[in-house]
Motif scaffolding. Structure first.
Motif, PDB file in Angstrom:
ATOM      1  N   GLU A 201      -1.295   2.886  11.248  1.00 43.86           N
ATOM      2  CA  GLU A 201      -2.285   2.767  11.524  1.00 43.86           C
ATOM      3  C   GLU A 201      -2.684   1.377  12.276  1.00 43.86           C
TER       4      GLU A 201
ATOM      5  N   LEU B  28      -6.319   6.221   5.174  1.00 45.42           N
ATOM      6  CA  LEU B  28      -5.878   7.374   4.648  1.00 45.42           C
ATOM      7  C   LEU B  28      -5.295   6.914   3.089  1.00 45.42           C
ATOM      8  N   ILE B  29      -5.466   7.792   2.289  1.00 50.71           N
ATOM      9  CA  ILE B  29      -5.364   7.678   0.943  1.00 50.71           C
ATOM     10  C   ILE B  29      -4.402   8.623  -0.001  1.00 50.71           C
ATOM     11  N   PRO B  30      -3.394   8.461  -0.413  1.00 50.43           N
ATOM     12  CA  PRO B  30      -2.543   9.381  -0.891  1.00 50.43           C
ATOM     13  C   PRO B  30      -3.137  10.531  -1.864  1.00 50.43           C
TER      14      PRO B  30
ATOM     15  N   MET C 138       1.456   1.770   6.644  1.00 52.12           N
ATOM     16  CA  MET C 138       0.078   1.346   6.446  1.00 52.12           C
ATOM     17  C   MET C 138      -0.131   0.191   5.715  1.00 52.12           C
TER      18      MET C 138
ATOM     19  N   TYR D 229       0.780  -1.123   0.072  1.00 58.60           N
ATOM     20  CA  TYR D 229       0.107  -0.083  -0.107  1.00 58.60           C
ATOM     21  C   TYR D 229       0.839   1.262  -0.151  1.00 58.60           C
ATOM     22  N   PRO D 230       0.624   2.444  -0.855  1.00 54.32           N
ATOM     23  CA  PRO D 230       1.491   3.417  -1.024  1.00 54.32           C
ATOM     24  C   PRO D 230       1.471   4.516   0.105  1.00 54.32           C
ATOM     25  N   VAL D 231       1.226   4.071   1.236  1.00 55.76           N
ATOM     26  CA  VAL D 231       1.654   4.805   2.632  1.00 55.76           C
ATOM     27  C   VAL D 231       2.441   3.933   3.283  1.00 55.76           C
TER      28      VAL D 231
ATOM     29  N   VAL E 111      -5.581  15.310   5.767  1.00 52.14           N
ATOM     30  CA  VAL E 111      -4.571  15.424   6.567  1.00 52.14           C
ATOM     31  C   VAL E 111      -3.186  15.755   6.102  1.00 52.14           C
TER      32      VAL E 111
ATOM     33  N   TRP F 208      -2.567  15.406  11.757  1.00 46.06           N
ATOM     34  CA  TRP F 208      -3.443  16.551  11.804  1.00 46.06           C
ATOM     35  C   TRP F 208      -4.449  16.664  10.906  1.00 46.06           C
ATOM     36  N   VAL F 209      -5.536  16.783  10.884  1.00 47.68           N
ATOM     37  CA  VAL F 209      -6.687  17.146   9.932  1.00 47.68           C
ATOM     38  C   VAL F 209      -7.122  18.826   9.884  1.00 47.68           C
ATOM     39  N   THR F 210      -6.547  19.312   8.770  1.00 43.56           N
ATOM     40  CA  THR F 210      -6.751  20.750   8.969  1.00 43.56           C
ATOM     41  C   THR F 210      -7.682  21.338   8.087  1.00 43.56           C
TER      42      THR F 210
ATOM     43  N   LEU G  84      -2.685  13.575   2.709  1.00 42.71           N
ATOM     44  CA  LEU G  84      -3.455  12.356   2.780  1.00 42.71           C
ATOM     45  C   LEU G  84      -5.029  12.988   2.936  1.00 42.71           C
TER      46      LEU G  84
END
Lengths: 475, 475
Positions: free
Chosen positions: A154, B69-71, A34, A29-31, B92, A91-93, B104
């Motif tokens: 995660e 979370l998705i790039p 995760m 998975y590309p993160v 994010v 952080w979700v901004t 993300l």
């Protein structure tokens, strides 16, 4: 796939290769950090969760779920806690096309999500104890090297949060959590030690922390969970107080109990061998794999017999898989050993004709029994298998510990060292330097070694008030 | 708590009050549209998930879990999709103390998380069909008014994603999902209609979308799920292709099937009444509540009898609660009616002495039976209750639809209108304006009304190629 790396000399390489070969995870998975829960890995996780749920609900804890996003204003209320997690949060901004007025934290753990609501739920002594848990994913911006199940960004997380009337009641809840964990670990055939962490290594905001540690070879340990006593450290900033029967008001004392997918990593690490994963029957995605062996035309049909046996076994709730692919039997044996199925049943022409079943467990023990008694014979073999797995793990567990009488003995240690320690931080730091690792802390309960008479602190030679402490190199 | 608002004239007020009074949710969490799953609400959710899991796994779909979370780079690959969701995603942008190089997206749905991995899993026609599902939370920065379970910002979500060899196989998967949903809805005693959405209202990136709609009174409808056929719309940008047995390569055809906690909201909305929530037995947190009625000293003990009955009933897997609090019996009846328990058993002195049990189901039907046969009598009453609940819901469902022959009839409609429609968007928009709502689309399968001969389009009077369409005011 070729041979697996040697588990004893190249543990991490072995671990990474075996979980991928057994298809427990997909880490492409590309993160970073995760990973994807594949169908096979997810089955194991579901069984693991069922064990946790069964044992925690037996203590009267109830499942809840709190939101994954925490307002930064709530997150900031307990100073030590935010300091402990600040460098680790996502952080979700932005929401939609606009910046958020109040940035949101993706939960790294749920104290700061739950406790504002606990302050509404807890009013009177009649609302206590409040024992709730949730199984959710948490998120940590991990800066160390990530490894599937062991250190991820995660995290599949189990967290119990409780409110008690006072410190003693909270201490009793810690003890009850330790009992519940003993049952969970028994189901996974995992020997472990509860260890009270030193002050400098306790959970951010805790009064004290008891970690659950297991040896994973070469003097290394893995923390697979923890239980914390918070006293009033969170109830004060979050205002969780109650009215006692005499009309006085008090802050609740709180505890938490945390476990994660690390338990699955631990099962792989402890039980796995040169052939692959070994699952205890409690969390094996398939407890029993049946391999029908193609018969010559005109004879009894092993395929139909395999299906018949599977359906009989499933009735008692057993998890059974019939491998009816057209691979050769040898390739199937290899595949299900790699994937850790506890028990394999082979049904060939001879078995079909004679009404017998050939069984091989994941420890390689073979036997034959009459089809007539398949349910009881299978259950007996699964119980035997779990017993043998626990014995094997316990023997290795015991061999992982050794006393050390001088700091010099700690260098390059391939065992977990039991040392006399005065309890002071300066001495603790010297021990950590000497072993190039950590003082795990003081075990709760007996050591897995022959008892010894107390001696002087290994670092300062003081002989008063010391205790046996564990030092190791945590993974 | 006083009386509930009138469900017929003040549906939303009734709904909001009943879910809170029944303690299904706590909406005081300090982020708008994100609510707490309380112990009671979580039990209902767990039962609901069990129904979904049972029916989808019966079709051969396997559980997986992909990261939350998705790039942003993966998210942007399918143009229509990103356009459809862009204004709704949480971003994010920061990990720990630093800005992330690649922002993300917190998943609003998982196409863009799963499909890069599907392109690795699908290589050959032997890898197809790929049918996997996950039950996870998804996040949408909702700009409309939020309502617990019905429209939230953190959504408890069921999503199946499949890859098929070609368009026909994908169409067959859509049909199989419709069958699975029919079984899920039957377990919830929920009548519904599958409706093919008009082009302008299909899922972002879909070839077509079939929504699952239920009437919720006053001409309003609630979409409780959807099934989408994607053709190659996602497999092309994400490179999901396979080699056929003749060596040629093809893009997979894909489908998805989505449901959410709205199903729980729908159960409340459809079955609830002036006394509170009514749970079908499949998802009732407690299917049977036993109320022991305190006896005079020296007589048989209703409390012990209640516990004995509970333990007998639990053995068959029934969910049973004994209400042993010291509230008065009347207050308990009221409380468990509010919370929707399907069946209440009362055990008083007379019952204890005579060896009988008094039962009242949530539709108010009373009976008495001998304790001896409690398992079979309880099961019969629960089955009767579900049948009656389904009949009552079906009757109301049928009464919710009516034909309309002119745009003028649509204004202020308190029913879902069935209209002849040419299929063109301009006429569709005129119908939507007239009803101040939406063209839901063309039902798959028969209408819940007496059939009528075709007529001209209600908007343009064209008589060719039209179909019966539904128009309503979606909630």
């Amino acid at each position: 796939m070729g041979e697996l790396p040697d588990k004893r000399t190249a543990f991490i390489e072995w671990y990474l290769e075996v979980i991928e070969a057994a298809q427990l995870t997909d880490k492409r998975y590309p993160v970073k950090g995760m990973n994807v829960w594949t169908p096979y890995g997810f089955r194991a996780r579901r069984c693991l969760d069922a064990v946790l749920i069964r044992e925690i609900e037996a203590t009267g804890s109830e499942a809840v779920e709190f939101p994954a996003l925490i307002p930064s204003t709530e997150f900031a209320k307990e100073a030590e806690h935010i300091q402990g997690f600040n460098a680790q949060v996502y952080w979700v901004t932005k929401g939609g096309l606009a910046e958020l007025d109040v940035p949101l934290v993706l939960r790294p753990t749920s104290e700061t999500a739950m406790y504002p609501i606990f302050s509404l739920w807890v009013r009177s002594h009649r609302d206590l104890p409040l024992n709730v848990y949730q199984i959710v994913n948490t998120f940590r911006y991990e800066t160390k090297t990530t490894r599937p199940f062991l250190r991820v960004r995660e995290i599949h997380f189990f967290e119990e949060h409780t409110c008690q009337v006072n410190e003693d009641a909270a201490t009793a809840r810690v003890a009850s959590n330790l009992d519940a964990f003993a049952k969970m670990a028994a189901a996974l055939d995992l020997p472990y030690l509860p260890v009270r962490r030193p002050e400098w290594d306790k959970f951010a905001g805790a009064f004290y922390s008891i970690a659950l540690d297991i040896p994973v070879g070469e003097g290394r340990t893995l923390q697979i969970g923890s239980i914390h006593h918070y006293r009033e450290n969170f109830s004060r900033p979050y205002g969780i107080q109650y009215e006692a029967s005499d009309g006085s008001t008090h802050f609740a004392h709180q505890t938490t109990f945390g476990l994660s997918e690390r338990l699955l990593g631990a099962v792989v690490a402890v039980h796995g061998d040169a052939k692959g994963v070994v699952f205890p029957s409690a969390i094996a995605p398939h407890q029993i794999v049946i391999v029908p062996i193609p018969a010559a035309a005109g004879t009894a049909d092993p395929g139909a017999m395999a299906e018949g046996i599977a359906s009989r076994l499933r009735q008692g709730g057993r998890r059974v898989h019939v491998d009816a692919t057209d691979a050769r039997p040898g390739a199937k044996y290899y595949f299900w050993e790699l994937r850790g199925a506890p028990l394999r049943l082979e049904i060939g022409r001879r078995e079909a004709e004679q009404g017998t079943v050939s069984a091989t467990d994941r420890l390689g023990r073979k036997s034959t029994f009459p089809l007539e008694h398949v349910e009881v014979e299978v259950d007996r073999r699964l119980a035997d298998f779990d017993r043998a797995l626990m014995e094997q793990a316990t023997e290795r567990f015991r061999a992982s510990f050794a006393y050390a009488d001088s700091l010099a003995e700690l260098a390059g240690s391939t065992q977990i060292r039991v040392v006399r320690w005065c309890g002071g931080e300066p001495c603790g730091r010297k021990i950590e330097e000497a072993i190039d690792g950590s003082v795990l802390g003081i075990p709760e309960g007996p050591l897995p070694l022959e008892p010894r008479a107390p001696g002087p602190c290994i670092a300062c030679a003081s002989i008063e008030g010391g205790a046996w402490a564990l030092a190791s190199r945590p993974l």
